[in-house]
Design an enzyme around this catalytic site. Structure first.
Site, PDB file in Angstrom:
ATOM      1  N   SER A 160       0.802  -1.235   0.027  1.00 52.31           N
ATOM      2  CA  SER A 160       0.019  -0.065  -0.016  1.00 52.31           C
ATOM      3  C   SER A 160       0.957   1.136  -0.119  1.00 52.31           C
ATOM      4  O   SER A 160       2.094   1.198   0.347  1.00 52.31           O
ATOM      5  CB  SER A 160      -1.007  -0.143   1.303  1.00 52.31           C
ATOM      6  N   TYR A 191      -2.352  -0.669  10.425  1.00 52.34           N
ATOM      7  CA  TYR A 191      -2.229  -1.239   9.030  1.00 52.34           C
ATOM      8  C   TYR A 191      -1.094  -0.768   8.210  1.00 52.34           C
ATOM      9  O   TYR A 191      -0.317  -1.557   7.485  1.00 52.34           O
ATOM     10  CB  TYR A 191      -3.416  -0.521   8.390  1.00 52.34           C
TER      11      TYR A 191
HETATM   12  N1  LIG Z   1      -8.549  -0.425  -2.433  1.00 52.96           N
HETATM   13  C1  LIG Z   1      -7.490   0.502  -1.917  1.00 52.96           C
HETATM   14  O1  LIG Z   1      -7.764   1.788  -1.923  1.00 52.96           O
HETATM   15  C2  LIG Z   1      -6.124  -0.169  -1.438  1.00 52.96           C
HETATM   16  C3  LIG Z   1      -5.080   0.770  -1.132  1.00 52.96           C
HETATM   17  C4  LIG Z   1      -3.868   0.142  -0.768  1.00 52.96           C
HETATM   18  C5  LIG Z   1      -3.773  -1.126  -0.634  1.00 52.96           C
HETATM   19  N2  LIG Z   1      -4.915  -2.009  -0.861  1.00 52.96           N
HETATM   20  C6  LIG Z   1      -4.708  -3.368  -0.527  1.00 52.96           C
HETATM   21  O2  LIG Z   1      -5.007  -4.147  -1.676  1.00 52.96           O
HETATM   22  C7  LIG Z   1      -5.565  -5.429  -1.310  1.00 52.96           C
HETATM   23  C8  LIG Z   1      -6.734  -5.849  -1.892  1.00 52.96           C
HETATM   24  O3  LIG Z   1      -7.671  -4.847  -1.595  1.00 52.96           O
HETATM   25  P1  LIG Z   1      -9.132  -4.513  -1.978  1.00 52.96           P
HETATM   26  O4  LIG Z   1      -9.198  -3.180  -1.974  1.00 52.96           O
HETATM   27  O5  LIG Z   1      -9.234  -5.362  -3.489  1.00 52.96           O
HETATM   28  O6  LIG Z   1     -10.046  -5.164  -1.003  1.00 52.96           O
HETATM   29  P2  LIG Z   1     -11.487  -5.879  -0.888  1.00 52.96           P
HETATM   30  O7  LIG Z   1     -11.666  -5.762   0.547  1.00 52.96           O
HETATM   31  O8  LIG Z   1     -12.285  -5.285  -2.094  1.00 52.96           O
HETATM   32  O9  LIG Z   1     -10.986  -7.307  -1.239  1.00 52.96           O
HETATM   33  C9  LIG Z   1     -10.163  -8.142  -0.650  1.00 52.96           C
HETATM   34  C10 LIG Z   1     -10.554  -9.605  -0.810  1.00 52.96           C
HETATM   35  O10 LIG Z   1      -9.660 -10.122   0.122  1.00 52.96           O
HETATM   36  C11 LIG Z   1     -10.292 -11.461   0.968  1.00 52.96           C
HETATM   37  N3  LIG Z   1      -9.635 -11.419   2.257  1.00 52.96           N
HETATM   38  C12 LIG Z   1      -9.886 -10.658   3.329  1.00 52.96           C
HETATM   39  N4  LIG Z   1      -9.254 -11.171   4.279  1.00 52.96           N
HETATM   40  C13 LIG Z   1      -8.966 -12.580   3.966  1.00 52.96           C
HETATM   41  C14 LIG Z   1      -8.086 -13.543   4.585  1.00 52.96           C
HETATM   42  N5  LIG Z   1      -7.807 -13.375   5.802  1.00 52.96           N
HETATM   43  N6  LIG Z   1      -7.900 -14.616   4.118  1.00 52.96           N
HETATM   44  C15 LIG Z   1      -8.078 -14.617   2.544  1.00 52.96           C
HETATM   45  N7  LIG Z   1      -8.938 -13.701   1.998  1.00 52.96           N
HETATM   46  C16 LIG Z   1      -9.066 -12.578   2.604  1.00 52.96           C
HETATM   47  C17 LIG Z   1     -11.729 -10.629   0.957  1.00 52.96           C
HETATM   48  O11 LIG Z   1     -12.612 -11.727   1.366  1.00 52.96           O
HETATM   49  C18 LIG Z   1     -11.778  -9.976  -0.498  1.00 52.96           C
HETATM   50  O12 LIG Z   1     -12.448 -10.877  -1.315  1.00 52.96           O
HETATM   51  C19 LIG Z   1      -5.132  -5.714   0.323  1.00 52.96           C
HETATM   52  O13 LIG Z   1      -4.240  -6.147   0.824  1.00 52.96           O
HETATM   53  C20 LIG Z   1      -5.449  -4.067   0.728  1.00 52.96           C
HETATM   54  O14 LIG Z   1      -4.724  -3.751   1.706  1.00 52.96           O
HETATM   55  C21 LIG Z   1      -6.130  -1.651  -1.302  1.00 52.96           C
END
Ligand SMILES: NC(=O)c1ccc[n+]([C@@H]2O[C@H](COP(=O)([O-])OP(=O)(O)OC[C@H]3O[C@@H](n4cnc5c(N)ncnc54)[C@H](O)[C@@H]3O)[C@@H](O)[C@H]2O)c1
Length: 263
Positions: A150, A163
């Site tokens: 991130s 986080y």
């Molecule tokens: N969306 C953003 O703005 C953003 C920004 C920076 C980093 N991220 C990172 O990107 C990654 C994906 O995020 P996203 O925005 O697609 O999130 P999201 O919540 O839309 O999707 C995350 C997926 O991971 C699954 N998940 C959650 N906990 C889990 C676990 N313990 N084991 C297995 N699966 C699990 C959830 O069920 C979901 O399907 C994450 O690591 C998040 O920290 C997202």
């Protein structure tokens, strides 16, 4: 993204039921890859697998918590059984805690975030690296891992301290594992998105004390491009980092953040 060709290569993606993970699965599939998809949410994962129903030979999935080492082992075993090995991995599953000052974060929430976001990537690579070494020795081709960290893994994130600490940890794991494997046929990099339009962002906006619209306005005010990112804009970088043509690219963090970390 049709310029990529991952035919015959197997990619493991965690958190694949929605957001970046589901989009990455679609892009790798279009480019010919075999998929092993994992997610905690069994029902969402079943829905995500539905479009691939007629491609059961190429696409497999199992539910499990990435914060448990057994899940990492089972996903790699599935890649070996179903597709004869593992070439690529996108360690994407992650969670965030509520937006709170450090002193207000519950111990259980902090522990969950560290277990899933940091240890989840550690367990994943612990099982992926040996499988990829075998694959590299058998095929002579480079393997690649992309960890989804991130922008909060590169800079401080007020109200998201644990986080941010876990994501800084992911960057540390990525760089260290990349160095350990630089001459062993495995390239390891991290992407560092900021504010992309997924359910995770929607939930953060919804829960904001300012209300979703004001929270969105405040959020994009700090982004040089004055907008949030689209899911595909992040996934582009994930796929690019896995492409074999990027054979000298390892140990790096790519921020996909509309310029946020350029300050
Ligand atoms: N969306 C953003 O703005 C953003 C920004 C920076 C980093 N991220 C990172 O990107 C990654 C994906 O995020 P996203 O925005 O697609 O999130 P999201 O919540 O839309 O999707 C995350 C997926 O991971 C699954 N998940 C959650 N906990 C889990 C676990 N313990 N084991 C297995 N699966 C699990 C959830 O069920 C979901 O399907 C994450 O690591 C998040 O920290 C997202």
């Amino acid at each position: 993204m049709t310029q990529y060709d991952f035919t015959g290569r197997t990619v493991l993606i965690t958190g694949a039921a929605r957001g970046f993970g589901a989009c990455a699965a679609a892009r790798f599939f279009e480019a010919g890859a075999n998929l092993v998809l994992g997610d905690l949410n069994e029902e969402l994962l079943a829905q995500a697998l539905e479009p691939y129903r007629d491609h059961g030979d190429r696409v497999r999935g199992i539910s499990g918590d990435v914060g448990e080492e057994a899940t990492a082992r089972k996903l790699v075993e599935l890649a070996n059984e179903a597709h004869g090995g593992l070439d690529l991995a996108v360690n994407n599953a992650g969670i965030a805690h509520g937006q709170l000052r450090l002193e207000d974060i519950e111990d259980s929430d902090a522990t969950d975030v560290v277990r899933v976001d940091l240890l989840g990537v550690f367990y994943a690579m612990k099982h992926q690296v040996p499988a990829m070494r075998q694959r590299h020795e058998a095929t002579g081709r480079d393997c690649a891992i992309v960890n989804v960290a991130s922008a909060a893994g590169l800079m401080g994130a007020p109200m998201l301290s644990v986080y941010a600490a876990a994501k800084h940890g992911v960057v540390g794991l990525t760089r260290s594992a990349a160095l350990e494997n630089a001459r062993r046929g495995i390239r390891i990099n991290a992407v560092c998105p900021a504010f992309a339009r997924t359910d995770m962002l929607d939930a953060a906006l919804r829960d904001s004390k300012h209300g979703p619209e004001e929270a969105y306005r405040r959020l994009v005010a700090g982004v040089p491009m004055q907008r949030v990112g689209e899911v595909d804009e992040v996934v582009q970088a994930i796929v690019w980092a896995c492409d074999e043509a990027n054979s000298f690219f390892t140990g790096q963090t790519i921020a996909i953040d509309g310029g946020l970390t350029a300050f």
